[in-house]
Design an enzyme around this catalytic site. Structure first.
Site, PDB file in Angstrom:
ATOM      1  N   LYS A   5       0.838  -1.201   0.000  1.00  0.00           N
ATOM      2  CA  LYS A   5       0.000   0.000   0.000  1.00  0.00           C
ATOM      3  C   LYS A   5       0.875   1.254   0.000  1.00  0.00           C
ATOM      4  O   LYS A   5       1.573   1.528   0.966  1.00  0.00           O
ATOM      5  CB  LYS A   5      -0.917   0.055   1.226  1.00  0.00           C
ATOM      6  CG  LYS A   5      -1.963   1.167   1.042  1.00  0.00           C
ATOM      7  CD  LYS A   5      -2.522   1.697   2.329  1.00  0.00           C
ATOM      8  CE  LYS A   5      -1.808   2.881   2.899  1.00  0.00           C
ATOM      9  NZ  LYS A   5      -1.931   4.154   2.165  1.00  0.00           N
TER      10      LYS A   5
ATOM     11  N   GLU B 119      10.235   0.721  10.314  1.00  0.00           N
ATOM     12  CA  GLU B 119      11.201   1.804  10.049  1.00  0.00           C
ATOM     13  C   GLU B 119      10.465   3.105  10.334  1.00  0.00           C
ATOM     14  O   GLU B 119       9.588   3.498   9.570  1.00  0.00           O
ATOM     15  CB  GLU B 119      11.644   1.786   8.579  1.00  0.00           C
ATOM     16  CG  GLU B 119      12.341   0.516   8.137  1.00  0.00           C
ATOM     17  CD  GLU B 119      13.806   0.476   8.512  1.00  0.00           C
ATOM     18  OE1 GLU B 119      14.290   1.421   9.174  1.00  0.00           O
ATOM     19  OE2 GLU B 119      14.462  -0.513   8.153  1.00  0.00           O
TER      20      GLU B 119
ATOM     21  N   CYS C 146      13.542  10.627   6.918  1.00  0.00           N
ATOM     22  CA  CYS C 146      13.513  10.096   8.290  1.00  0.00           C
ATOM     23  C   CYS C 146      14.862  10.274   8.977  1.00  0.00           C
ATOM     24  O   CYS C 146      14.921  10.487  10.179  1.00  0.00           O
ATOM     25  CB  CYS C 146      13.123   8.629   8.266  1.00  0.00           C
ATOM     26  SG  CYS C 146      14.088   7.679   7.084  1.00  0.00           S
TER      27      CYS C 146
ATOM     28  N   GLU D 264      10.085  15.448  15.630  1.00  0.00           N
ATOM     29  CA  GLU D 264      10.426  15.348  14.213  1.00  0.00           C
ATOM     30  C   GLU D 264       9.597  16.371  13.436  1.00  0.00           C
ATOM     31  O   GLU D 264       8.372  16.362  13.536  1.00  0.00           O
ATOM     32  CB  GLU D 264      10.124  13.929  13.720  1.00  0.00           C
ATOM     33  CG  GLU D 264      10.585  13.694  12.307  1.00  0.00           C
ATOM     34  CD  GLU D 264      10.280  12.282  11.827  1.00  0.00           C
ATOM     35  OE1 GLU D 264       9.182  11.772  12.128  1.00  0.00           O
ATOM     36  OE2 GLU D 264      11.129  11.709  11.140  1.00  0.00           O
TER      37      GLU D 264
HETATM   38  P1  TAP Z   1       2.393   7.729   8.359  1.00  0.00           P
HETATM   39  O1  TAP Z   1       1.310   8.682   8.576  1.00  0.00           O
HETATM   40  O2  TAP Z   1       2.758   6.803   9.452  1.00  0.00           O
HETATM   41  O3  TAP Z   1       1.987   6.897   7.059  1.00  0.00           O
HETATM   42  C1  TAP Z   1       2.791   5.886   6.521  1.00  0.00           C
HETATM   43  C2  TAP Z   1       1.917   4.912   5.783  1.00  0.00           C
HETATM   44  O4  TAP Z   1       1.042   4.239   6.697  1.00  0.00           O
HETATM   45  C3  TAP Z   1       1.005   5.568   4.752  1.00  0.00           C
HETATM   46  O5  TAP Z   1       0.858   4.694   3.657  1.00  0.00           O
HETATM   47  C4  TAP Z   1      -0.292   5.705   5.536  1.00  0.00           C
HETATM   48  O6  TAP Z   1      -1.432   5.843   4.715  1.00  0.00           O
HETATM   49  C5  TAP Z   1      -0.309   4.402   6.289  1.00  0.00           C
HETATM   50  N1  TAP Z   1      -1.148   4.386   7.485  1.00  0.00           N
HETATM   51  C6  TAP Z   1      -1.702   5.436   8.153  1.00  0.00           C
HETATM   52  N2  TAP Z   1      -2.406   4.997   9.226  1.00  0.00           N
HETATM   53  C7  TAP Z   1      -2.278   3.644   9.236  1.00  0.00           C
HETATM   54  C8  TAP Z   1      -2.745   2.604  10.104  1.00  0.00           C
HETATM   55  N3  TAP Z   1      -3.477   2.880  11.186  1.00  0.00           N
HETATM   56  N4  TAP Z   1      -2.414   1.320   9.834  1.00  0.00           N
HETATM   57  C9  TAP Z   1      -1.650   1.029   8.753  1.00  0.00           C
HETATM   58  N5  TAP Z   1      -1.193   1.954   7.884  1.00  0.00           N
HETATM   59  C10 TAP Z   1      -1.490   3.252   8.126  1.00  0.00           C
HETATM   60  O7  TAP Z   1       3.749   8.438   7.960  1.00  0.00           O
HETATM   61  P2  TAP Z   1       3.959   9.513   6.809  1.00  0.00           P
HETATM   62  O8  TAP Z   1       3.459  10.809   7.299  1.00  0.00           O
HETATM   63  O9  TAP Z   1       3.472   9.003   5.503  1.00  0.00           O
HETATM   64  O10 TAP Z   1       5.559   9.519   6.702  1.00  0.00           O
HETATM   65  C11 TAP Z   1       6.327  10.279   7.513  1.00  0.00           C
HETATM   66  C12 TAP Z   1       6.948   9.434   8.616  1.00  0.00           C
HETATM   67  O11 TAP Z   1       7.632   8.302   8.073  1.00  0.00           O
HETATM   68  C13 TAP Z   1       8.000  10.203   9.364  1.00  0.00           C
HETATM   69  O12 TAP Z   1       7.848   9.998  10.735  1.00  0.00           O
HETATM   70  C14 TAP Z   1       9.313   9.581   8.875  1.00  0.00           C
HETATM   71  O13 TAP Z   1      10.370   9.684   9.762  1.00  0.00           O
HETATM   72  C15 TAP Z   1       8.915   8.181   8.635  1.00  0.00           C
HETATM   73  N6  TAP Z   1       9.842   7.545   7.681  1.00  0.00           N
HETATM   74  C16 TAP Z   1      10.714   6.637   8.155  1.00  0.00           C
HETATM   75  C17 TAP Z   1      11.624   6.051   7.310  1.00  0.00           C
HETATM   76  C18 TAP Z   1      12.587   5.070   7.872  1.00  0.00           C
HETATM   77  S1  TAP Z   1      13.407   4.170   6.820  1.00  0.00           S
HETATM   78  N7  TAP Z   1      12.757   4.925   9.147  1.00  0.00           N
HETATM   79  C19 TAP Z   1      11.639   6.373   5.959  1.00  0.00           C
HETATM   80  C20 TAP Z   1      10.721   7.296   5.490  1.00  0.00           C
HETATM   81  C21 TAP Z   1       9.805   7.880   6.374  1.00  0.00           C
HETATM   82  P3  TAP Z   1      -1.868   7.350   4.256  1.00  0.00           P
HETATM   83  O14 TAP Z   1      -0.777   7.898   3.462  1.00  0.00           O
HETATM   84  O15 TAP Z   1      -3.046   7.144   3.443  1.00  0.00           O
HETATM   85  O16 TAP Z   1      -2.137   8.096   5.522  1.00  0.00           O
END
Ligand code: TAP
Length: 486
Positions: A192, A266, A300, A397
């Site tokens: 997804k 991650e 991240c 963050e």
């Molecule tokens: P999230 O809001 O956590 O979303 C990540 C993914 O999870 C999206 O596809 C999201 O869908 C989905 N999601 C949301 N709620 C969910 C649930 N209850 N159950 C399962 N999946 C769910 O993060 P984001 O805002 O997209 O990304 C930013 C975060 O990712 C930051 O904290 C960043 O540090 C972290 N990040 C970490 C890494 C590594 S390698 N550690 C790399 C990149 C990013 P939707 O998009 O539709 O909400």
């Protein structure tokens, strides 16, 4: 359902022809969601609607998991050398179609074309090449187990169906980090993508068809967080691989607790980029700028806390401000752009709120004079000085182009400040002294420590966090273990 049409042109919108709507990719076919629901995906630099994409519901997720389960029987039984051929083919097609993919990624995500073209796409192809090379050598993939030391000559077994959920900051690269090792080890996947950046994953689905990948081995279910939650909770999933926020990571850990599912998480980060007074300062300034402003700071492992030794603070900050004044913010498809658009209105609001909190708590805010486009989501590169460890901008963050500057006097103080965070994903050290680099690397609680560089990635290097940055490693040989029954 339509696929992406190729239209040769320079780096411009015309390179890729985006259809008005896209379906889910299940069992080798694009299809509408069962209940016909769709959502829009926007270009964050213009707010123009790029396409309408199917919103997968519970029945669609179930169909995708069943397709992956069926495909697992034959895919996992293929010799590794046969699976490798598909992965090599996918890697080559990614290279051939990288201009289309780079433009699509910059349009849907907002990142500068120079980054999607020169960083994201080469790394995506490199991941598929790297894991293709492992597919017929899995007997050597598990630490301590190898035909060479007589422990086992057999390939370790794949887990089954992997449910993979990825964020919007590196849409295609995060897909590659997830899908390449899963397929190399004989697993099948349901992935997804994030709601705001679904297009490159759907393009990738088209590449799977072009590569002749057997039906059901890769399934893409687009949707919002509810689709991700349904996928993670589905009883037919054997392995969950998640990249995203710590908050959602914790919810996922609760969902899978007590089930047979193996999990890798991650999550977020708040990296310290530590500059000592003997560091080559010009080089350090480039590393600081790349560390926090690459990909608008939506990284991240971004170096979002600059820890600078007090004796060089003034000199370093003068040079940093001069360099920040040369950064160009604007059209992601312009090859001269350094900082593109913020990915969504929600993310922009989050960045603004935290930056305002920085000012309200007494830190000093500075940004170079720069004109921001009138439509789209933008945030100027921003620097905060006079930051203390108690300030929110030093603890939370921000995931945007905002740098918090703190100072230190001794290496011990630098380590204590760097480790004073619930996160532990990455850190950077700038110094001429090799012994200090090794001493610091041992003391820092960070999964990745860079020295005299920052944000360097290689598919052969494992990546992952300590503490609330998650668990499990992706990349390298470690990345294979996460998909094997060891
Ligand atoms: P999230 O809001 O956590 O979303 C990540 C993914 O999870 C999206 O596809 C999201 O869908 C989905 N999601 C949301 N709620 C969910 C649930 N209850 N159950 C399962 N999946 C769910 O993060 P984001 O805002 O997209 O990304 C930013 C975060 O990712 C930051 O904290 C960043 O540090 C972290 N990040 C970490 C890494 C590594 S390698 N550690 C790399 C990149 C990013 P939707 O998009 O539709 O909400």
């Amino acid at each position: 359902m339509p696929v992406f049409e190729y239209a040769p042109a320079p780096e411009s919108r015309a390179v890729v022809d985006i259809a008005p709507s896209y379906g889910l990719f299940i069992d080798g076919e694009f299809a509408e969601a069962g209940d016909g629901k769709v959502f829009k995906t926007l270009s964050p630099s213009s707010e123009e609607v790029l396409s309408e994409v199917a919103q997968a519901g519970v029945e669609d997720v179930d169909r995708a998991v069943k397709a992956a389960r069926k495909a697992f029987e034959t895919w996992s039984a293929l010799p590794g050398s046969e699976r490798a051929k598909y992965l090599f083919r996918i890697a080559r097609i990614i290279q051939e179609r990288s201009r289309e993919l780079a433009v699509l990624e910059s349009l849907d995500n907002g990142k500068p074309i120079r980054e999607s073209r020169d960083a994201d796409l080469p790394l995506v192809a490199a991941h598929f090449f790297y894991y293709a090379g492992w597919a017929d050598k899995l007997a050597y993939a598990v630490r301590g187990r190898s035909p060479l030391n007589g422990t086992s000559g057999a390939d370790p077994r794949p887990l089954g169906v992997a449910g993979q959920v990825i964020p919007w900051n590196f849409p295609l690269l995060m897909l590659a980090w997830k899908i390449a090792p899963a397929l190399a080890t004989g697993n099948t996947v349901v992935l997804k993508p994030a709601e705001t950046t679904p297009l490159s994953a759907l393009f990738f689905a088209d590449i799977c068809r072009q590569a002749g990948l057997p039906k059901g081995v890769v399934n893409i279910v687009t949707g919002d967080g509810s689709t991700g939650a349904e996928l993670v909770a589905h009883p037919g999933i054997d392995k969950v691989a998640f990249t995203g926020s710590t908050e959602v990571g914790k919810a996922i850990a609760r969902t899978v607790a007590g089930t047979r599912k193996k999990v890798t998480l991650e999550l977020g980060g708040k990296a310290a980029n530590i500059v000592f007074d003997d560091a080559p300062l010009d080089q350090a300034v480039e590393g600081i700028v790349g560390g926090i402003f690459f990909n608008q700071g939506h990284v991240c492992c971004a170096g979002s806390r600059l820890l600078v030794q007090e004796s060089v603070q003034d000199e370093l900050l003068d040079a940093l401000k001069r360099r920040m004044s040369t950064l160009r913010v604007g059209d992601p498809l312009d090859k001269n752009t350094d900082i593109g658009a913020i990915n969504s209105a929600e993310q922009l609001a989050r960045i603004r709120a935290l930056a305002d909190a920085g000012e309200a708590e007494g830190a000093e805010r500075w940004a170079p004079a720069c004109e921001l486009p009138s439509s789209g989501y933008w945030f100027a590169p921003t620097l905060f000085t006079g930051v203390t460890q108690a300030h929110r901008i030093a603890r939370e963050e921000i995931f945007g182009p905002v740098l918090s500057v703190l100072t230190f006097r001794t290496p011990e103080e630098a380590v204590a400040k760097a480790n004073n965070t619930p996160y532990g994903l990455s850190a950077g050290i700038w110094t001429e002294k090799g012994s200090r680099i090794l001493w610091m690397a041992n003391k820092l609680r960070a999964g990745v420590v860079w020295s005299n560089t920052f944000n360097k990635f290689d598919p052969a290097s494992p990546f992952g966090g300590y503490k609330e940055s998650g668990y499990g490693r992706e990349g390298g040989r470690h990345g294979l273990e996460a998909y094997l029954d060891v």
